[in-house]
Design an enzyme around this catalytic site. Structure first.
Site, PDB file in Angstrom:
ATOM      1  N   TYR A 183      -0.769  -0.786  -2.477  1.00 37.51           N
ATOM      2  CA  TYR A 183      -0.435   0.490  -3.073  1.00 37.51           C
ATOM      3  C   TYR A 183      -0.579   1.572  -2.088  1.00 37.51           C
ATOM      4  O   TYR A 183       0.116   2.505  -1.845  1.00 37.51           O
ATOM      5  CB  TYR A 183      -1.102   0.704  -4.498  1.00 37.51           C
ATOM      6  CG  TYR A 183      -0.497   1.723  -5.202  1.00 37.51           C
ATOM      7  CD1 TYR A 183       0.787   1.747  -5.789  1.00 37.51           C
ATOM      8  CD2 TYR A 183      -1.390   3.146  -5.315  1.00 37.51           C
ATOM      9  CE1 TYR A 183       1.203   2.918  -6.567  1.00 37.51           C
ATOM     10  CE2 TYR A 183      -0.787   4.383  -5.971  1.00 37.51           C
ATOM     11  CZ  TYR A 183       0.477   4.154  -6.404  1.00 37.51           C
ATOM     12  OH  TYR A 183       0.773   5.399  -7.286  1.00 37.51           O
ATOM     13  N   LYS A 243       1.859   4.048  -0.200  1.00 39.41           N
ATOM     14  CA  LYS A 243       2.022   5.545  -0.332  1.00 39.41           C
ATOM     15  C   LYS A 243       1.488   6.394   0.950  1.00 39.41           C
ATOM     16  O   LYS A 243       2.071   7.503   1.119  1.00 39.41           O
ATOM     17  CB  LYS A 243       0.899   5.930  -1.754  1.00 39.41           C
ATOM     18  CG  LYS A 243       1.505   5.433  -2.950  1.00 39.41           C
ATOM     19  CD  LYS A 243       2.764   5.820  -3.335  1.00 39.41           C
ATOM     20  CE  LYS A 243       3.157   5.214  -4.831  1.00 39.41           C
ATOM     21  NZ  LYS A 243       4.414   5.996  -5.089  1.00 39.41           N
TER      22      LYS A 243
END
Length: 245
Positions: free
Chosen positions: A154, A158
């Site tokens: 993740y 990002k």
């Protein structure tokens, strides 16, 4: 105000995406609501948007699939006539410690969160160029700025969105197309359900001392989509209560 504009918002069936879609509708924009699988939730978003007298439609699309995205963007253009604002909000998590993370869990998060944004930008770009202007807003995360244990996939996706944002901003600036990112912190959504509670120790690390609301991210997305942000591009705005200061 965004009256008369058309916004395409991915991951708009719930959470931050829904809040952004509704905020845009409140400000007069027509909204294309892109969702992954929950049609009932997408319809709820559409109903909430149309209460403000604008046009809103739903589109099921796997943003990780380039051809699906291409077809969806074409369908939105056909229905609305154009696209003025793109919000890349669709995202998933498959958390786990690095030493035990499956390759498939790493790949699927990158494919949705990062490649999905590329797919959307790539297919909306010709429309923006023809329009001689456009607003691209990518929803990143403080995890992409600070890193977070148990979220290598993740956080990487990002952080990649931030690099994508800056490169797209440089490439398209001459076409009057801006590209910015928002990095939310600890926001109370379905994705953080169960951990977004005031007694979570993480809250103590937030200078403002509370969990954020999806609507607070949506207000920032509305600002970046409006005329007040016409001279802002390549920026990453944290909406995190000071968490990543």
């Amino acid at each position: 105000m965004l009256k008369g504009k058309t916004a395409l918002v991915t991951g708009a069936s719930r959470g931050i995406g829904r809040a952004i879609a509704i905020e845009y509708a409140m400000q007069g924009a027509n909204v294309a609501i892109v969702y992954a699988g929950n049609e009932a939730a997408a319809e709820e978003t559409r109903t909430a948007c149309t209460e403000y007298g604008i046009k809103a439609e739903i589109y099921k699309c796997n943003v990780a699939d380039f051809e699906e995205v291409k077809a969806t963007v074409a369908a939105v253009k056909q229905e609305f006539g154009t696209i003025d604002i793109l919000v890349n909000n669709a995202g998933i998590t498959k958390d786990g410690l690095l030493a035990m993370m499956k390759e498939s869990d790493f790949d699927s998060v990158i494919d949705t969160n990062l490649k999905g944004a590329f797919n959307m930008i790539r297919n909306c770009c010709p429309i923006f160029i023809r329009n001689r202007g456009g607003k691209i807003i990518n929803i990143s995360s403080v995890s992409g700025i600070m890193g977070n244990a148990g979220q290598v996939n993740y956080s990487a996706s990002k952080a990649g969105l931030i690099g994508l944002t800056k490169s797209v901003a440089r490439e398209l600036a001459a076409r009057n197309i801006t590209c910015n990112a928002i990095a939310p912190g600890f926001i109370g959504t379905d994705m953080t359900q169960g951990i977004a509670t005031e007694d979570n120790p993480l809250v103590a690390s937030i200078p403002l001392g509370r969990i954020g609301k999806p609507e607070e991210v949506a207000k920032t997305a509305a600002f970046l989509a409006g005329e007040g942000a016409s001279y802002i591009t390549g920026e990453v705005i944290r909406v995190d209560g000071g968490m990543a200061m």
